[in-house]
Design a protein around this motif. Sequence first.
Motif, PDB file in Angstrom:
ATOM      1  N   UNK A 145       0.760  -1.265   0.027  1.00 46.54           N
ATOM      2  CA  UNK A 145      -0.110   0.064   0.001  1.00 46.54           C
ATOM      3  C   UNK A 145       0.858   1.062   0.031  1.00 46.54           C
ATOM      4  N   UNK A 146       2.037   1.151  -0.424  1.00 53.28           N
ATOM      5  CA  UNK A 146       2.881   2.402  -0.827  1.00 53.28           C
ATOM      6  C   UNK A 146       3.201   2.527  -2.221  1.00 53.28           C
ATOM      7  N   UNK A 183      -7.654  10.985   6.170  1.00 52.92           N
ATOM      8  CA  UNK A 183      -6.412  10.588   6.067  1.00 52.92           C
ATOM      9  C   UNK A 183      -5.531  11.590   5.121  1.00 52.92           C
ATOM     10  N   UNK A 207      10.925   4.246   3.283  1.00 56.29           N
ATOM     11  CA  UNK A 207       9.940   3.064   3.323  1.00 56.29           C
ATOM     12  C   UNK A 207       8.781   3.478   2.672  1.00 56.29           C
ATOM     13  N   UNK A 208       8.394   5.081   3.077  1.00 54.85           N
ATOM     14  CA  UNK A 208       7.111   5.443   2.524  1.00 54.85           C
ATOM     15  C   UNK A 208       7.185   6.935   2.550  1.00 54.85           C
ATOM     16  N   UNK A 236      -1.971  10.914   6.560  1.00 58.86           N
ATOM     17  CA  UNK A 236      -1.019  10.640   5.572  1.00 58.86           C
ATOM     18  C   UNK A 236      -0.855  11.772   4.770  1.00 58.86           C
ATOM     19  N   UNK A 267       1.593  13.720   0.464  1.00 55.58           N
ATOM     20  CA  UNK A 267       1.412  12.812  -0.929  1.00 55.58           C
ATOM     21  C   UNK A 267       1.296  13.813  -1.883  1.00 55.58           C
ATOM     22  N   UNK A 314       8.185  -4.126   4.195  1.00 52.76           N
ATOM     23  CA  UNK A 314       7.087  -3.225   4.136  1.00 52.76           C
ATOM     24  C   UNK A 314       6.945  -2.426   5.153  1.00 52.76           C
ATOM     25  N   UNK A 315       6.482  -1.123   5.040  1.00 58.84           N
ATOM     26  CA  UNK A 315       6.255  -0.331   6.198  1.00 58.84           C
ATOM     27  C   UNK A 315       4.860  -0.831   6.970  1.00 58.84           C
ATOM     28  N   UNK A 316       3.821  -1.137   6.064  1.00 56.61           N
ATOM     29  CA  UNK A 316       2.751  -1.816   6.688  1.00 56.61           C
ATOM     30  C   UNK A 316       2.999  -3.425   6.331  1.00 56.61           C
TER      31      UNK A 316
END
Lengths: 514, 514
Positions: free
Chosen positions: A70-71, A122, B256-257, B271, B274, B393-395
């Motif tokens: 999900x990145x 978010x 990582x993100x 978040x 972006x 992965x970050x998540x």
Amino acid sequence: MPDHNTPEVSKSDDSEPYFSRGPDTLKIPLVMHRDHRRRLAEAMLKDKLAPEGTVIFLRGGELQSVYDSDTEWDFKQESYFQYLFGVKEPGCVATVELDSSAPYKHKSTLYVPRFDDVYATWMGPIKPKSWFQSKYVVDEVLYVGEIDLSNAKATMEIEGVNRDSGIAHAEVNKQAIELTNKLDGSALWDVLNELRSVKDEEEIKIMEYACLVSSSAHLSTMRACYEDRANTHRMEYNAVANFRYEGAMRGCERVGYGCIGCAGTSNASLHYGHPAEPNDKSVHRSDLRLLDMGAEYHCYTADVTCTFPTSGEFTELQKEAYESVLAAVHAVEKILKPGLDYRDMHRKATRVIAEELTKRLNLFTAPIDSVCEEALVARYLMPHGLGHMLGLDVHDVAGYEPGHFKDKDDVSLTGLRLGRVVKEGYVLTVEPGCYFNPYLIDKWCSHPVHSKMVNETVLRSLIPVGGIRIEDDVLITRDGCRVLNDIPRSVEDIEAFMQGKIEWVPGKGKSEVA
Amino acid sequence: MPDHNTPEVSKSDDSEPYFSRGPDTLKIPLVMHRDHRRRLAEAMLKDKLAPEGTVIFLRGGELQSVYDSDTEWDFKQESYFQYLFGVKEPGCVATVELDSSAPYKHKSTLYVPRFDDVYATWMGPIKPKSWFQSKYVVDEVLYVGEIDLSNAKATMEIEGVNRDSGIAHAEVNKQAIELTNKLDGSALWDVLNELRSVKDEEEIKIMEYACLVSSSAHLSTMRACYEDRANTHRMEYNAVANFRYEGAMRGCERVGYGCIGCAGTSNASLHYGHPAEPNDKSVHRSDLRLLDMGAEYHCYTADVTCTFPTSGEFTELQKEAYESVLAAVHAVEKILKPGLDYRDMHRKATRVIAEELTKRLNLFTAPIDSVCEEALVARYLMPHGLGHMLGLDVHDVAGYEPGHFKDKDDVSLTGLRLGRVVKEGYVLTVEPGCYFNPYLIDKWCSHPVHSKMVNETVLRSLIPVGGIRIEDDVLITRDGCRVLNDIPRSVEDIEAFMQGKIEWVPGKGKSEVA
């Protein structure tokens, strides 16, 4: 919804919306993109390439997931979309309807994604349609789900194959939209490429900004390398980190291409710095650095290469090779102007390099005319073109005239991405180079004819030099050209600057140390 | 071909090949990945999830073009491929053949791209098969074009849907290879996820390195923000530039993100950062910063959030809100150990936040039990989970047990990506937060029941605080847990560090100024 949830559109003093990355950065009036659309509509209508009322459909860039995670990969707006709309948000599409009675000869509609409550939690406040309309100066804003072109008299979208990548534009962003009454879009591709090739006043300011930020970042990196010259723990990538920091601090987080941050013999790999060779060699004090890095702003990129000695002092051999390449830069930039064929510039540069290397180092044993006839420089020492178009893409569109392609049979033009007569308003690179690549040298020395035209001992002695590239970003002016970057280029200036004996301010050039 | 064209494999003193980014960085023995393959083979054979001789096919990551241009997006190796092979080069695939008689219970074959002469000129010396075999400790190396699995007794590849993105693994890298006698690969997906969830000794060292580099980079960024506190030209992204520079200088070019670099009210967008909100607001001296940024090394990522005042001094309101969140961090980390269900930790954290905000600021007017029953913190103040698995992965994968998914009906667990009993060797985040998002506050205050449970005046007075998140990366140990990052967290330490009254060295904690 209360007002504090509606973001404001940044407007300059004269109330025009603009793009910028803050007070110390360049302000770009976003009406520039409406002007691009107007020019497109005028060109299509004037040459009857599409009938009045045709709806041109344009696909903006979308975020791409990193595999199944999900990145997402880094984002850059798709270049044609950026040229016509300048929209930074991903996931949009747009239409340009040709209309000769409209003030700008078209009606534009921007389609934006519709977000739900999760977005407001978010991602940030939800921008209403009116925000997009005011910010991007379009006639109408609708949601992506509201597209309906079924009543369009005719439709069209870009159809063409990128000359550098070989990738068809149609493979970009396959959003499920059926275009009815669809006309062939290859003329649209040609028209857009030609429009993008001639930079307008605002685009020139952007290119200047990207080049000045890149120049500052290169200067800072040269000094950092010099200060670290005795540090045996320094790696090639440290210079890249320095450059990217300086660019990012001035609003240029992105670079227009992967940073090439090589040292010593790595310099001989033209596109070093990719994931399999990630600038990960250690740097020695005696290494020549070759740093090819360009900052990007509003999706327009610079593309600048500096070559300099880590120690702050060229060795005799490094100096002779470097000055041979520099002579080619000067020879081209002295005469470059509208009306000249860039293929001739490329041939001139390779000839100068052959002449200089022979005058200075006795490299060639055959007459220069034969060396040029056999294209030995293009084959073995500079296996890339003298330059390419520059703009929204680093290898920008329109390197060849519509309908023309690279001449693959002429080895003297190997890899040349720009093969046409240049015009006022073009921004292009002048980047002669000379590389001592063991693979190519072995090939050369085992060639029955070519091996007899070179002094192999001299040639092999140059292997530790690695390679040299000097790359300027050049604007073609009415009667000449102007270099947009500003960096010390002569051996004397490079050494003096690195050692702190002179200062250098991009845009103002050199000065005494205060 | 002469020897100077064949690159050498880096080997450590004991002759083991390793990955590193230079003398000041971590050396990772690449046999770690053979060990991961051995564990996979053992698990598949032991539980009879695939018969002896099954060939497991794995698709490595490929470079993705930026639209139709000849540049590429940033590259990261695909995570399952990285786990099993640790290969940094793009464009590879591989097989693991189950073989209980082999020393490592499998036979591994790495398939690499075959390059032509153009590669040697443009990209670097061509690495022969022997280089790959020696570097990555595999049984055999072949070219991608040489794959032939038609005689395989059975084949298998990963089949599953990422729980965080909803993307099927099969959509990754559709290389045209027909797998014959193909068995269902969903058990393979489960086994790999479970293996990845428990970090081994070498992986823990990598996570420690990524966390220490991230800690140093955060510390440097905090100081830089403080030094710039009076500069009205500073933008949110300047802090991101500083962090990325510090990471990149130590071999962590990738994060990582996407970096979340907000200030003030931007903190309320979980978040932020972006492409549509690219950290581009100006920073005010009174702003609380919320910086969520993590450096990546050998594809393993840290994920660390710091919240601190630009001015170097919390206001009373910022302090009370910050300490409420910090109390939740302490409450969880004090008791976290193998055998505890992370859902209970999440519920505990939200309860502590409710208690503290009421004790300190009289936020809730209803009894805490009712506040928790109605999940008011999870609904309106912390609409994300307490934490998630962390790794490649970050998540990271395995946030839920095989066959289990997020409980979407329990609003108190909204957004929780980690819902299982934790085990020794897990690395996960503990990241309670509290956000004053105008959109959620409006929703709350117009709710017939929930609006009566909160002091609206207090709640609205907190909007300028924006939001707070404190995020640690935590290793579950035999009988407790260990925080891998090392950053000042108390109000006193943050203020003293920013103002230069104490020093802080990641891994050694605080010390007096020399």
